[in-house]
Design a protein around this motif. Structure first.
Motif, PDB file in Angstrom:
ATOM      1  N   PHE A 182     -33.326  24.280  56.073  1.00 16.27           N
ATOM      2  CA  PHE A 182     -34.039  24.327  54.798  1.00 16.27           C
ATOM      3  C   PHE A 182     -35.078  25.442  54.799  1.00 16.27           C
ATOM      4  N   GLN A 183     -35.779  25.643  55.910  1.00 13.82           N
ATOM      5  CA  GLN A 183     -36.762  26.719  55.992  1.00 13.82           C
ATOM      6  C   GLN A 183     -36.095  28.083  55.914  1.00 13.82           C
ATOM      7  N   ILE A 184     -34.936  28.212  56.524  1.00 10.42           N
ATOM      8  CA  ILE A 184     -34.187  29.467  56.433  1.00 10.42           C
ATOM      9  C   ILE A 184     -33.794  29.737  54.988  1.00 10.42           C
ATOM     10  N   PHE A 185     -33.334  28.696  54.318  1.00  6.98           N
ATOM     11  CA  PHE A 185     -32.927  28.830  52.912  1.00  6.98           C
ATOM     12  C   PHE A 185     -34.118  29.174  52.021  1.00  6.98           C
ATOM     13  N   ARG A 186     -35.233  28.477  52.208  1.00  2.00           N
ATOM     14  CA  ARG A 186     -36.388  28.631  51.313  1.00  2.00           C
ATOM     15  C   ARG A 186     -37.153  29.924  51.548  1.00  2.00           C
ATOM     16  N   TYR A 187     -37.406  30.279  52.807  1.00  2.76           N
ATOM     17  CA  TYR A 187     -38.330  31.366  53.099  1.00  2.76           C
ATOM     18  C   TYR A 187     -37.650  32.684  53.459  1.00  2.76           C
ATOM     19  N   ILE A 188     -36.348  32.652  53.765  1.00  6.97           N
ATOM     20  CA  ILE A 188     -35.668  33.884  54.163  1.00  6.97           C
ATOM     21  C   ILE A 188     -34.584  34.268  53.166  1.00  6.97           C
ATOM     22  N   MET A 189     -33.701  33.312  52.856  1.00  7.33           N
ATOM     23  CA  MET A 189     -32.550  33.644  52.019  1.00  7.33           C
ATOM     24  C   MET A 189     -32.921  33.830  50.542  1.00  7.33           C
ATOM     25  N   LEU A 190     -33.659  32.892  49.976  1.00  8.84           N
ATOM     26  CA  LEU A 190     -33.971  32.975  48.542  1.00  8.84           C
ATOM     27  C   LEU A 190     -34.707  34.261  48.157  1.00  8.84           C
ATOM     28  N   PRO A 191     -35.732  34.702  48.929  1.00  8.26           N
ATOM     29  CA  PRO A 191     -36.386  35.959  48.551  1.00  8.26           C
ATOM     30  C   PRO A 191     -35.458  37.171  48.569  1.00  8.26           C
ATOM     31  N   LEU A 192     -34.373  37.101  49.346  1.00 10.24           N
ATOM     32  CA  LEU A 192     -33.453  38.234  49.446  1.00 10.24           C
ATOM     33  C   LEU A 192     -32.421  38.256  48.318  1.00 10.24           C
ATOM     34  N   VAL A 193     -32.359  37.200  47.535  1.00  9.57           N
ATOM     35  CA  VAL A 193     -31.354  37.146  46.458  1.00  9.57           C
ATOM     36  C   VAL A 193     -32.031  37.008  45.092  1.00  9.57           C
ATOM     37  N   LYS A 194     -33.203  37.629  44.931  1.00 11.15           N
ATOM     38  CA  LYS A 194     -33.926  37.524  43.667  1.00 11.15           C
ATOM     39  C   LYS A 194     -33.115  38.068  42.501  1.00 11.15           C
ATOM     40  N   SER A 195     -32.417  39.194  42.717  1.00 10.16           N
ATOM     41  CA  SER A 195     -31.626  39.773  41.632  1.00 10.16           C
ATOM     42  C   SER A 195     -30.531  38.813  41.178  1.00 10.16           C
ATOM     43  N   ALA A 196     -29.903  38.143  42.126  1.00  8.85           N
ATOM     44  CA  ALA A 196     -28.861  37.180  41.771  1.00  8.85           C
ATOM     45  C   ALA A 196     -29.443  35.994  41.032  1.00  8.85           C
ATOM     46  N   LEU A 197     -30.598  35.521  41.475  1.00 16.95           N
ATOM     47  CA  LEU A 197     -31.223  34.374  40.814  1.00 16.95           C
ATOM     48  C   LEU A 197     -31.604  34.701  39.378  1.00 16.95           C
ATOM     49  N   VAL A 198     -32.136  35.902  39.152  1.00 18.54           N
ATOM     50  CA  VAL A 198     -32.478  36.315  37.789  1.00 18.54           C
ATOM     51  C   VAL A 198     -31.228  36.414  36.932  1.00 18.54           C
ATOM     52  N   ALA A 199     -30.148  36.970  37.498  1.00 15.85           N
ATOM     53  CA  ALA A 199     -28.893  37.073  36.749  1.00 15.85           C
ATOM     54  C   ALA A 199     -28.374  35.689  36.376  1.00 15.85           C
ATOM     55  N   VAL A 200     -28.439  34.749  37.321  1.00 16.29           N
ATOM     56  CA  VAL A 200     -27.978  33.383  37.051  1.00 16.29           C
ATOM     57  C   VAL A 200     -28.843  32.718  35.984  1.00 16.29           C
ATOM     58  N   VAL A 201     -30.151  32.924  36.073  1.00 17.71           N
ATOM     59  CA  VAL A 201     -31.052  32.342  35.080  1.00 17.71           C
ATOM     60  C   VAL A 201     -30.724  32.847  33.684  1.00 17.71           C
ATOM     61  N   ILE A 202     -30.522  34.161  33.556  1.00 23.24           N
ATOM     62  CA  ILE A 202     -30.224  34.734  32.234  1.00 23.24           C
ATOM     63  C   ILE A 202     -28.879  34.243  31.718  1.00 23.24           C
ATOM     64  N   ILE A 203     -27.871  34.205  32.589  1.00 27.89           N
ATOM     65  CA  ILE A 203     -26.548  33.739  32.171  1.00 27.89           C
ATOM     66  C   ILE A 203     -26.599  32.285  31.730  1.00 27.89           C
ATOM     67  N   GLN A 204     -27.283  31.454  32.510  1.00 28.47           N
ATOM     68  CA  GLN A 204     -27.402  30.042  32.156  1.00 28.47           C
ATOM     69  C   GLN A 204     -28.159  29.854  30.845  1.00 28.47           C
ATOM     70  N   LEU A 205     -29.230  30.613  30.646  1.00 31.89           N
ATOM     71  CA  LEU A 205     -29.990  30.508  29.409  1.00 31.89           C
ATOM     72  C   LEU A 205     -29.151  30.913  28.203  1.00 31.89           C
ATOM     73  N   LEU A 206     -28.426  32.022  28.334  1.00 31.24           N
ATOM     74  CA  LEU A 206     -27.582  32.474  27.228  1.00 31.24           C
ATOM     75  C   LEU A 206     -26.514  31.443  26.899  1.00 31.24           C
ATOM     76  N   TRP A 207     -25.900  30.894  27.938  1.00 34.94           N
ATOM     77  CA  TRP A 207     -24.833  29.913  27.706  1.00 34.94           C
ATOM     78  C   TRP A 207     -25.378  28.655  27.049  1.00 34.94           C
ATOM     79  N   SER A 208     -26.479  28.137  27.579  1.00 30.37           N
ATOM     80  CA  SER A 208     -27.035  26.902  27.018  1.00 30.37           C
ATOM     81  C   SER A 208     -27.639  27.133  25.644  1.00 30.37           C
TER      82      SER A 208
END
Length: 278
Positions: A182-208
């Motif tokens: 969980f620490q690897i996921f929260r503190y290492i992996m998530l900060p490295l995929v910010k662009s993907a998270l923003v893309a997912v957020v925008i896609i989900q918002l547009l769809w909903s």
């Protein structure tokens, strides 16, 4: 040499002309919607068609707010869009990390089953989802707008592509430092995929934000409808007030336009990187 340069300029000119033509095709309907919202009902339906309104008026916007529960539509849409973005992003990110970085029995089969859901049209799920909501007593409630969309197969697939592209050495170093998964996921992996998270957020918002069928199926009360479903109720078989309809449509798309212009760089980066990793 001059021939090569002239050939490049000619190719660039052709590419730009094609892009301008494509942009015009997409922008013109939007401009037509704005111009129609400023017309009178007579101008909007007269033949021959007039492009510019003779006397621009905001009557369509005023009537859209008065004749329908527009503020209720906005509140319901904002709530549903928030919930249908928050939960899928959180849960899909966790699932994508597990599928990309954690080995467990049946991982490939489970991922295949999740991805196979993307091949099934959404209307196939409406009947069982409606029956489920009916048994839970959630028909004609705002909760039913989002509770059936807690996980997104597309978001899981997209984020998994990003997690697969991260170097394993980072994860191994974190394990040596005593980090748990969980620490690897929260503190290492998530900060490295910010662009993907923003893309997912925008896609989900547009769809909903644009979803139409499910809100119309699960809710019948005007106070429980979303913007897309509420705008559909403005269309009448006995006559449609097009300036009011276009005014409502324009007010409905404003938040999404603002969101995209703010995060467009992140969104394009996310989609482009996903395509290259696919």
């Amino acid at each position: 040499m001059s021939r090569v340069v002239s050939s490049k300029h000619r190719n660039n000119l052709i590419i730009h002309l094609v892009l301008i033509a494509g942009a015009a095709v997409m922008v013109l309907p939007f401009l037509w919607m704005i111009l129609t919202s400023l017309k009178t009902t007579t101008e909007a339906t007269q033949i021959p068609i007039t492009i510019l309104p003779a006397e621009p008026s905001l009557r369509g916007y005023v009537d859209a707010l008065r004749q329908s529960a527009f503020l209720h539509y906005y509140a319901n849409t904002l709530m549903a869009a928030f919930m249908k973005t928050l939960f899928p992003v959180v849960f899909s990110a966790m699932a994508a990390f597990a599928f990309a970085r954690i080995s467990f029995p049946g991982r490939g089969l489970c991922f295949f089953l999740i991805i196979s859901v993307m091949m099934i049209p959404n209307p196939v799920f409406y009947t069982p989802q409606y029956l489920m909501m009916s048994k839970l007593g959630l028909v004609n409630t705002t909760t039913a707008l989002w509770i059936t969309s807690l996980v997104s197969p597309f978001a899981t697939f997209l984020l998994r592509q990003f997690f697969l592209g991260i170097s394993k050495e980072l994860e191994e170093a974190a394990v040596l430092d005593g980090c748990n998964p969980f620490q690897i996921f929260r503190y290492i992996m998530l900060p490295l995929v910010k662009s993907a998270l923003v893309a997912v957020v925008i896609i989900q918002l547009l769809w909903s934000w644009n979803e139409l069928q499910w809100p119309l199926i699960i809710n019948s009360s005007p106070e429980k409808l979303t913007l897309s479903a509420g705008l559909a109720t403005l269309v009448s078989m006995f006559g449609t007030d097009y300036p009011v309809l276009m005014a409502g449509a324009f007010m409905a798309v404003i938040p999404m336009l603002i969101l995209f212009f703010i995060f467009q760089r992140r969104f394009i980066e996310g989609v482009a990187f996903s395509a290259s990793k696919g």
